[in-house]
Design a protein around this motif. Structure first.
Motif, PDB file in Angstrom:
ATOM      1  N   GLY A 381       1.116  -1.481   0.297  1.00 61.79           N
ATOM      2  CA  GLY A 381      -0.390  -0.005  -0.140  1.00 61.79           C
ATOM      3  C   GLY A 381       1.122   1.245   0.319  1.00 61.79           C
ATOM      4  N   GLY A 382       1.873   1.178   0.638  1.00 63.53           N
ATOM      5  CA  GLY A 382       3.168   2.575   0.950  1.00 63.53           C
ATOM      6  C   GLY A 382       3.770   2.488   0.158  1.00 63.53           C
ATOM      7  N   PHE A 383       4.217   1.155  -0.920  1.00 59.15           N
ATOM      8  CA  PHE A 383       5.350   0.916  -1.066  1.00 59.15           C
ATOM      9  C   PHE A 383       4.882   2.030  -2.679  1.00 59.15           C
ATOM     10  CE2 PHE A 383       9.111  -0.863  -3.995  1.00 59.15           C
ATOM     11  CZ  PHE A 383      10.087  -0.369  -3.467  1.00 59.15           C
ATOM     12  N   ALA A 384       3.897   1.288  -3.299  1.00 61.19           N
ATOM     13  CA  ALA A 384       3.395   1.442  -4.461  1.00 61.19           C
ATOM     14  C   ALA A 384       2.422   1.999  -4.769  1.00 61.19           C
ATOM     15  CB  ALA A 384       3.259  -0.377  -5.677  1.00 61.19           C
ATOM     16  N   PHE A 385       1.357   1.448  -3.540  1.00 62.46           N
ATOM     17  CA  PHE A 385       0.224   2.289  -4.312  1.00 62.46           C
ATOM     18  C   PHE A 385      -0.243   3.782  -4.084  1.00 62.46           C
ATOM     19  CE2 PHE A 385      -0.547  -1.935  -4.069  1.00 62.46           C
ATOM     20  CZ  PHE A 385      -1.841  -2.310  -4.358  1.00 62.46           C
ATOM     21  N   ALA A 386       0.897   4.643  -3.336  1.00 63.59           N
ATOM     22  CA  ALA A 386       0.750   6.074  -2.802  1.00 63.59           C
ATOM     23  C   ALA A 386       0.906   6.548  -4.510  1.00 63.59           C
ATOM     24  CB  ALA A 386       2.179   6.202  -1.996  1.00 63.59           C
ATOM     25  N   PRO A 387       2.508   6.502  -4.756  1.00 63.79           N
ATOM     26  CA  PRO A 387       2.792   6.554  -5.930  1.00 63.79           C
ATOM     27  C   PRO A 387       1.533   6.931  -7.433  1.00 63.79           C
ATOM     28  CG  PRO A 387       4.801   5.415  -5.391  1.00 63.79           C
ATOM     29  CD  PRO A 387       3.768   5.004  -4.557  1.00 63.79           C
ATOM     30  N   THR A 388       1.388   5.371  -7.534  1.00 62.94           N
ATOM     31  CA  THR A 388       0.462   5.935  -8.711  1.00 62.94           C
ATOM     32  C   THR A 388      -1.168   6.245  -8.459  1.00 62.94           C
ATOM     33  OG1 THR A 388       0.212   3.528  -8.142  1.00 62.94           O
ATOM     34  CG2 THR A 388       1.610   3.293  -9.002  1.00 62.94           C
ATOM     35  N   THR A 389      -1.687   6.321  -7.231  1.00 61.79           N
ATOM     36  CA  THR A 389      -2.965   6.693  -6.614  1.00 61.79           C
ATOM     37  C   THR A 389      -2.863   7.809  -6.285  1.00 61.79           C
ATOM     38  OG1 THR A 389      -3.381   4.461  -6.437  1.00 61.79           O
ATOM     39  CG2 THR A 389      -4.348   6.195  -5.031  1.00 61.79           C
ATOM     40  N   TYR A 390      -2.037   8.237  -5.105  1.00 68.33           N
ATOM     41  CA  TYR A 390      -2.097   9.929  -4.592  1.00 68.33           C
ATOM     42  C   TYR A 390      -1.366  11.200  -5.648  1.00 68.33           C
ATOM     43  CZ  TYR A 390      -4.281   7.940  -0.727  1.00 68.33           C
ATOM     44  OH  TYR A 390      -5.178   7.308   0.364  1.00 68.33           O
ATOM     45  N   PHE A 391       0.116  10.431  -6.589  1.00 73.99           N
ATOM     46  CA  PHE A 391       0.695  12.151  -6.523  1.00 73.99           C
ATOM     47  C   PHE A 391       1.514  12.011  -7.699  1.00 73.99           C
ATOM     48  CE2 PHE A 391       4.169   9.534  -4.450  1.00 73.99           C
ATOM     49  CZ  PHE A 391       5.560   9.377  -5.346  1.00 73.99           C
ATOM     50  N   LEU A 392       1.465  10.587  -8.695  1.00 77.41           N
ATOM     51  CA  LEU A 392       2.249  10.392  -9.681  1.00 77.41           C
ATOM     52  C   LEU A 392       0.912  11.345 -10.826  1.00 77.41           C
ATOM     53  CD1 LEU A 392       4.754   9.234 -11.053  1.00 77.41           C
ATOM     54  CD2 LEU A 392       3.437   7.158 -11.440  1.00 77.41           C
ATOM     55  N   PRO A 393       0.146  11.093 -10.937  1.00 77.68           N
ATOM     56  CA  PRO A 393      -1.121  11.611 -11.569  1.00 77.68           C
ATOM     57  C   PRO A 393      -1.073  13.638 -11.027  1.00 77.68           C
ATOM     58  CG  PRO A 393      -2.387  10.231 -10.633  1.00 77.68           C
ATOM     59  CD  PRO A 393      -1.136  10.145  -9.925  1.00 77.68           C
ATOM     60  N   CYS A 394      -0.973  13.287 -10.064  1.00 77.93           N
ATOM     61  CA  CYS A 394      -0.587  15.031 -10.048  1.00 77.93           C
ATOM     62  C   CYS A 394       0.752  15.622 -11.302  1.00 77.93           C
ATOM     63  CB  CYS A 394      -0.861  15.671  -8.755  1.00 77.93           C
ATOM     64  SG  CYS A 394      -2.154  14.932  -7.566  1.00 77.93           S
ATOM     65  N   ILE A 395       1.989  15.096 -10.156  1.00 78.49           N
ATOM     66  CA  ILE A 395       2.934  15.457 -11.247  1.00 78.49           C
ATOM     67  C   ILE A 395       3.279  15.327 -12.539  1.00 78.49           C
ATOM     68  CG2 ILE A 395       5.648  14.968 -11.858  1.00 78.49           C
ATOM     69  CD1 ILE A 395       5.683  13.423  -9.461  1.00 78.49           C
ATOM     70  N   MET A 396       2.397  14.474 -13.401  1.00 72.41           N
ATOM     71  CA  MET A 396       1.914  14.496 -14.362  1.00 72.41           C
ATOM     72  C   MET A 396       0.779  15.608 -15.198  1.00 72.41           C
ATOM     73  SD  MET A 396       0.688  10.268 -15.234  1.00 72.41           S
ATOM     74  CE  MET A 396       1.211   8.766 -15.404  1.00 72.41           C
ATOM     75  N   TRP A 397      -0.379  15.570 -14.309  1.00 69.32           N
ATOM     76  CA  TRP A 397      -0.613  16.859 -14.985  1.00 69.32           C
ATOM     77  C   TRP A 397       0.283  18.279 -14.757  1.00 69.32           C
ATOM     78  CZ3 TRP A 397      -6.168  17.090 -15.811  1.00 69.32           C
ATOM     79  CH2 TRP A 397      -6.608  18.310 -15.680  1.00 69.32           C
ATOM     80  N   LEU A 398       1.159  18.913 -14.019  1.00 71.53           N
ATOM     81  CA  LEU A 398       1.398  19.969 -13.831  1.00 71.53           C
ATOM     82  C   LEU A 398       2.814  19.954 -15.285  1.00 71.53           C
ATOM     83  CD1 LEU A 398       2.871  19.799  -9.945  1.00 71.53           C
ATOM     84  CD2 LEU A 398       1.348  21.530 -10.919  1.00 71.53           C
ATOM     85  N   ALA A 399       3.509  19.009 -15.355  1.00 75.66           N
ATOM     86  CA  ALA A 399       4.405  18.660 -16.132  1.00 75.66           C
ATOM     87  C   ALA A 399       3.307  18.740 -18.298  1.00 75.66           C
ATOM     88  CB  ALA A 399       4.610  17.312 -16.286  1.00 75.66           C
ATOM     89  N   ILE A 400       2.232  18.266 -17.708  1.00 76.17           N
ATOM     90  CA  ILE A 400       1.513  18.161 -19.339  1.00 76.17           C
ATOM     91  C   ILE A 400       0.631  19.973 -19.111  1.00 76.17           C
ATOM     92  CG2 ILE A 400      -0.095  17.338 -20.642  1.00 76.17           C
ATOM     93  CD1 ILE A 400       0.916  14.640 -19.108  1.00 76.17           C
ATOM     94  N   PHE A 401       0.201  20.163 -17.982  1.00 74.21           N
ATOM     95  CA  PHE A 401      -1.013  21.241 -18.149  1.00 74.21           C
ATOM     96  C   PHE A 401      -0.165  22.723 -17.503  1.00 74.21           C
ATOM     97  CE2 PHE A 401      -4.492  18.039 -18.308  1.00 74.21           C
ATOM     98  CZ  PHE A 401      -5.124  18.183 -19.441  1.00 74.21           C
ATOM     99  N   LYS A 402       0.988  22.245 -16.868  1.00 76.86           N
ATOM    100  CA  LYS A 402       1.032  23.581 -16.225  1.00 76.86           C
ATOM    101  C   LYS A 402       0.644  24.847 -16.650  1.00 76.86           C
ATOM    102  CE  LYS A 402       5.966  23.554 -19.489  1.00 76.86           C
ATOM    103  NZ  LYS A 402       5.456  21.819 -19.762  1.00 76.86           N
ATOM    104  N   PRO A 403      -0.119  24.327 -14.554  1.00 79.92           N
ATOM    105  CA  PRO A 403      -0.922  25.445 -14.347  1.00 79.92           C
ATOM    106  C   PRO A 403      -0.386  26.996 -14.062  1.00 79.92           C
ATOM    107  CG  PRO A 403      -1.143  23.472 -12.495  1.00 79.92           C
ATOM    108  CD  PRO A 403      -0.266  23.105 -14.152  1.00 79.92           C
TER     109      PRO A 403
END
Length: 446
Positions: A381-403
């Motif tokens: 839950g901590g090792f792999a789910f946290a990145p793919t669920t909690y913050f990797l989509p946010c990093i991608m959003w910042l990288a692509i859409f640059k709000p």
């Protein structure tokens, strides 16, 4: 002087290559069928999310306490719904192109090679990890069913029950794609709602236990802190549908006038309502009734009525059969893509038969060897789910859409990233400690 390739030959070559690539895409599990409806997305998401994790939520609450436990449950529900919305939006953000797989979105955000290295290892850890945990859960639930129905029968090893559970997957794993497992997934989604209702309903019927204690079980400060970390991993494990969401969305038809994000988002909303109906009553009622004496699987704390608990355990078995398939499908897709596109194997039923049976056998063997249910949940839950669920989509959003910097979107994503990174660092520590403690008294293949 080099010989010039005639234009017609070049055109024929590219046409042949395109036809070959199209044939492979139509064979691969994720892209072979694109006629799913929004309700397919709803029950696929329910099946992916409401898994074994819901049964460990009362135990997680006992290690978190009332205040922090309720805050973390609600916060996780809100954050993961937000990051899921981001992924649904990013599926078709490039006109005329669909990011059918999580790693394809990662490659668009971070570059061809870096995107693969960031996303694929984490996604594989999640999906293979879930499949291993579900092997253990399925086996334990079958054993509990057997012991409840026949308390005077000879005791049978957990190992054999895991093998019985795996036998279903040696058959079901040969269903070709997501749409072909929609019937299994629907049954699994119904079962998840059923056994969650039984879990909290039977707890209410049992009533608050005598001498119930809502304090922390650990007697030392270190034990309390490590258990708290471990419980965070249990909660992260419960919100894990993101790893298959793009692959589920890939099965929905899409046109410029009617993009797939419309029906997909409708399915996600329905799924998250079901998630709330399953998670919150089970977590809060289970903890209220049993306090810190609750087992890491709430159904193990409930002994009577025997017929109802036996039925609930069988519902869990049916549900994790469907869940296993939902998480295994993207792994099958990755394996088959590498074999067919990189190693030039011919797409065939025989290739699928061999690779999928080997995969099921490997997850079965790992599950039999390391059935530390609670520790496995919090570690993965901590090792792999946290990145793919909690913050990797946010990093991608910042990288692509640059709000806009310091705007609402910018702040929201950075808060999710910071919370997700903290979760990724501290949750596996608690899970690993739990595995070590349980391993001290564990006998292999008992």
């Amino acid at each position: 002087m080099g010989t010039q390739v005639p234009a017609d030959d070049y055109k024929n070559n590219t046409d042949a290559e395109r036809a070959k690539a199209k044939a492979i895409d139509e064979w691969l599990p994720i892209t072979s069928s694109r006629n799913a409806k929004w309700w397919y997305a709803a029950f696929h998401n329910v099946t992916a999310m409401v898994g074994a994790g819901v049964l460990s939520l009362p135990y997680a609450m006992s290690e978190l306490g009332w205040g922090p436990g309720i805050c973390i449950l609600v916060l996780s529900w809100i954050i993961t719904l937000y990051t899921l919305w981001q992924m649904v939006e990013m599926h078709e953000m490039v006109p005329g192109k669909r990011f059918d797989r999580y790693h394809e979105l990662g490659q668009h955000a971070f570059g061809e090679k870096l995107g693969l290295w960031i996303v694929v290892p984490q996604q594989l850890i999640v999906e293979v990890g879930v499949n291993v945990v579900y092997m253990v859960t399925g086996g334990k639930s079958l054993k509990k069913f057997h012991d409840t129905v026949c308390p005077d029968c000879k005791s049978i090893k957990l190992t054999f029950f895991i093998m019985i559970f795996a036998s279903a997957h040696f058959i079901l794993s040969h269903l070709p794609n997501f749409n072909s497992i929609s019937g299994v997934s629907l049954a699994a989604a119904v079962m998840s709602l059923s056994y969650s209702t039984i879990a909290w309903g039977a707890s209410v019927d049992k009533g608050v236990q005598q001498d119930v204690d809502y304090g922390y079980k650990a007697t030392t400060t270190a034990g309390t802190v490590f258990n708290f970390f471990s419980a965070l991993g249990d909660v992260a494990f419960a919100y894990a549908g993101h790893n298959v969401v793009l692959e589920i969305q890939a099965t929905i038809p899409s046109t410029p006038e009617k993009p797939s994000k419309g029906p997909m988002w409708k399915g996600v909303i329905v799924a998250y309502i079901v998630v709330a109906l399953c998670y919150f009553p089970v977590a809060l009622v289970g903890y209220y009734v049993f306090g810190n004496a609750v087992e890491d699987n709430i159904l193990l704390s409930l002994e009577k009525p025997a017929w109802l608990i036996a039925m609930a355990n069988m519902f869990v078995v049916i549900h994790v059969i469907g869940s296993y398939q939902i998480y295994a499908m993207p792994v099958f897709d990755m394996i088959e893509t590498v074999l067919v596109k990189k190693l030039n194997f011919k797409p065939s039923r025989f290739l699928r038969f061999v690779t999928r049976n080997i995969y099921v056998a490997i997850t079965m063997f790992i599950g039999i060897t390391f059935p530390f249910f609670g520790g496995l949940l919090s570690f993965f839950g901590g090792f792999a789910f946290a990145p793919t669920t909690y913050f990797l989509p946010c990093i991608m959003w910042l990288a692509i859409f640059k709000p806009k910097r310091y705007g609402l979107s910018w702040w929201t994503n950075w808060i999710c990233i910071i919370l997700g990174v903290l979760l990724m660092i501290i949750a596996p520590i608690g899970g690993l400690r739990q595995i070590i403690i349980q391993a001290k008294t564990y006998k292999f293949y008992s």
